[in-house]
Design a protein around this motif. Structure first.
Motif, PDB file in Angstrom:
ATOM      1  N   TRP A  91       0.619  -1.343  -0.385  1.00 20.72           N
ATOM      2  CA  TRP A  91       0.111   0.588   0.340  1.00 20.72           C
ATOM      3  C   TRP A  91       1.243   1.022   0.104  1.00 20.72           C
ATOM      4  N   GLY A  92       2.301   1.081   0.660  1.00 22.14           N
ATOM      5  CA  GLY A  92       3.028   2.175   0.281  1.00 22.14           C
ATOM      6  C   GLY A  92       3.420   3.510   1.066  1.00 22.14           C
ATOM      7  N   ARG A  93       2.273   3.115   2.556  1.00 20.00           N
ATOM      8  CA  ARG A  93       2.496   4.206   3.527  1.00 20.00           C
ATOM      9  C   ARG A  93       1.836   3.365   4.934  1.00 20.00           C
ATOM     10  N   VAL A  94       2.196   3.678   5.250  1.00 19.06           N
ATOM     11  CA  VAL A  94       1.279   3.115   7.603  1.00 19.06           C
ATOM     12  C   VAL A  94       1.062   4.911   7.663  1.00 19.06           C
ATOM     13  N   ASP A  95      -0.101   4.959   8.332  1.00 20.58           N
ATOM     14  CA  ASP A  95      -0.302   5.725   8.802  1.00 20.58           C
ATOM     15  C   ASP A  95      -0.802   5.543  10.093  1.00 20.58           C
ATOM     16  N   TRP A 136       8.399   4.549  12.755  1.00 18.61           N
ATOM     17  CA  TRP A 136       8.505   5.966  13.216  1.00 18.61           C
ATOM     18  C   TRP A 136       9.380   6.764  11.604  1.00 18.61           C
ATOM     19  N   GLU A 137       9.667   6.105  11.232  1.00 21.19           N
ATOM     20  CA  GLU A 137      10.409   7.262  10.053  1.00 21.19           C
ATOM     21  C   GLU A 137       9.762   7.054   9.481  1.00 21.19           C
ATOM     22  N   ILE A 138       8.722   5.845   8.596  1.00 26.03           N
ATOM     23  CA  ILE A 138       7.252   6.256   7.591  1.00 26.03           C
ATOM     24  C   ILE A 138       7.012   7.167   7.815  1.00 26.03           C
ATOM     25  N   MET A 139       6.552   7.149   9.065  1.00 24.26           N
ATOM     26  CA  MET A 139       5.465   8.445   9.890  1.00 24.26           C
ATOM     27  C   MET A 139       6.090   9.764   9.476  1.00 24.26           C
ATOM     28  N   LYS A 140       7.224  10.016   9.966  1.00 22.05           N
ATOM     29  CA  LYS A 140       7.613  11.104  10.320  1.00 22.05           C
ATOM     30  C   LYS A 140       8.305  11.693   8.322  1.00 22.05           C
ATOM     31  N   GLU A 141       8.373  10.688   7.878  1.00 26.27           N
ATOM     32  CA  GLU A 141       8.693  11.220   6.117  1.00 26.27           C
ATOM     33  C   GLU A 141       7.186  11.755   5.601  1.00 26.27           C
ATOM     34  N   TYR A 186       6.019  16.673  13.329  1.00 24.60           N
ATOM     35  CA  TYR A 186       6.104  15.991  11.726  1.00 24.60           C
ATOM     36  C   TYR A 186       5.037  15.323  11.740  1.00 24.60           C
ATOM     37  N   ASN A 187       3.520  15.668  12.741  1.00 26.61           N
ATOM     38  CA  ASN A 187       2.229  15.858  12.524  1.00 26.61           C
ATOM     39  C   ASN A 187       2.501  13.797  12.890  1.00 26.61           C
TER      40      ASN A 187
END
Length: 306
Positions: A91-95, A136-141, A186-187
């Motif tokens: 899916w390309g992301r984790v929210d 964590w880094e995925i969400m920050k980015e 980073y929201n």
């Protein structure tokens, strides 16, 4: 206002049964794509199978949603990383991350083996750390993330026979308290859910009439408010049987002793004043306590600050 999760990707740990299952189904029903994680062990952490997670996935898909199952053991970082990679590849992301996986090994502290203490901390606390670290880094980015830790009244207030569980659950509050500061710009928002529900973990502990009121769905109603765009940051939301409350750690105004008055006898003598709720405040950073004490000491000594 309608709370929706369209185009959001959620990971829910321990989602094969009970609260996790309820969370996963509700997130999917409101549009989220869901990774249903469950090792498949019993409430003591013994055994393993992906059948429970797959059954939840099948239920979501049958209702028109999107979901995948993953049997990662949250205590094993390589398995957690594989779970996150699977979600990213698909899916390309984790929210959204809901740290729900947990176990019980209840005994009085006198009778508890240290291995049981360590295991419960490993699952609840380090399992949540592992999953959070992996996203964590995925969400920050991507400048967006919603993380929910599952704490407990046993950690907030104590419960007989649950030193291991209580220590782990209050540790999650400490984890939240700093993550919410580090993630704010980073929201990425971090909150805690403190649930009371009828699940495998509460069977036999309450009368049937009480258990009938303590539905997992009544807790999930609160969980959803911690996962959407308008979620708070640094909130401990307590939920059960349709009741919702917030647990807050306050610090009293206290006293200041100096010079020859700074004795344990004077601390004991003024304990009622130290414990008084008059002027108590909610702090959001540890340094606020230091500044309070320094300011009081400086004022008592006639020293001008700044």
């Amino acid at each position: 206002m309608s709370i929706r999760f369209d185009d959001r990707v959620a990971i829910v740990t321990g989602a094969g049964n009970g609260l996790g299952r309820s969370h996963a189904l509700a997130l999917a029903a409101r549009g989220a794509k869901v990774v249903v994680n469950d090792l498949g062990g019993d409430v003591h952490g013994v055994g393993g199978s992906t059948s429970a997670a797959q059954a939840v996935v099948d239920e979501i898909v049958a209702a028109g949603g999107e979901a995948i199952a993953h049997g990662a053991n949250v205590c094993k970082m390589d398995e957690v990383e594989d779970m996150v990679k699977t979600a990213m590849d698909k899916w390309g992301r984790v929210d959204i991350l809901v740290n729900n996986a947990g176990v019980l090994r209840d005994k009085t502290f006198s009778k508890m083996e240290l291995s049981d203490f360590e295991f419960v901390l490993q699952v609840h606390l380090m399992g949540s750390v592992n999953c959070t670290k992996a996203v964590w880094e995925i969400m920050k980015e991507q400048q967006y993330g919603r993380i929910v830790m599952t704490t407990s009244s046993s950690g907030l207030y104590g419960n007989f026979g649950q030193t291991n569980y209580g220590a782990a659950k209050l540790g999650l509050v400490g984890l939240m308290n700093t993550l919410c500061i580090e993630g704010a710009k980073y929201n990425v928002k971090t909150n805690c859910l403190s649930p009371t529900a009828a699940t495998r973990m509460t069977e036999g502990l309450m009368p049937d009439e009480a258990l009938a009121l303590l539905t997992p769905e009544s807790v999930t109603t609160g969980l959803l408010t911690l996962c959407d765009d308008e979620a708070p940051n640094r909130t401990i939301l307590c939920a059960g049987a349709g009741g919702f409350a917030s647990a807050i750690v306050y610090e009293t105004d206290g006293i200041c002793l100096s010079g020859d008055d700074m004795t344990p006898e004077n601390v004991r003598a003024q304990m009622a004043t130290i414990r008084s709720a008059d002027g108590q405040e909610e702090y959001t950073q540890g340094g606020q306590q230091t500044m309070k004490f320094v300011s009081k000491a400086a004022a008592a000594a006639g020293v001008k600050m700044g």
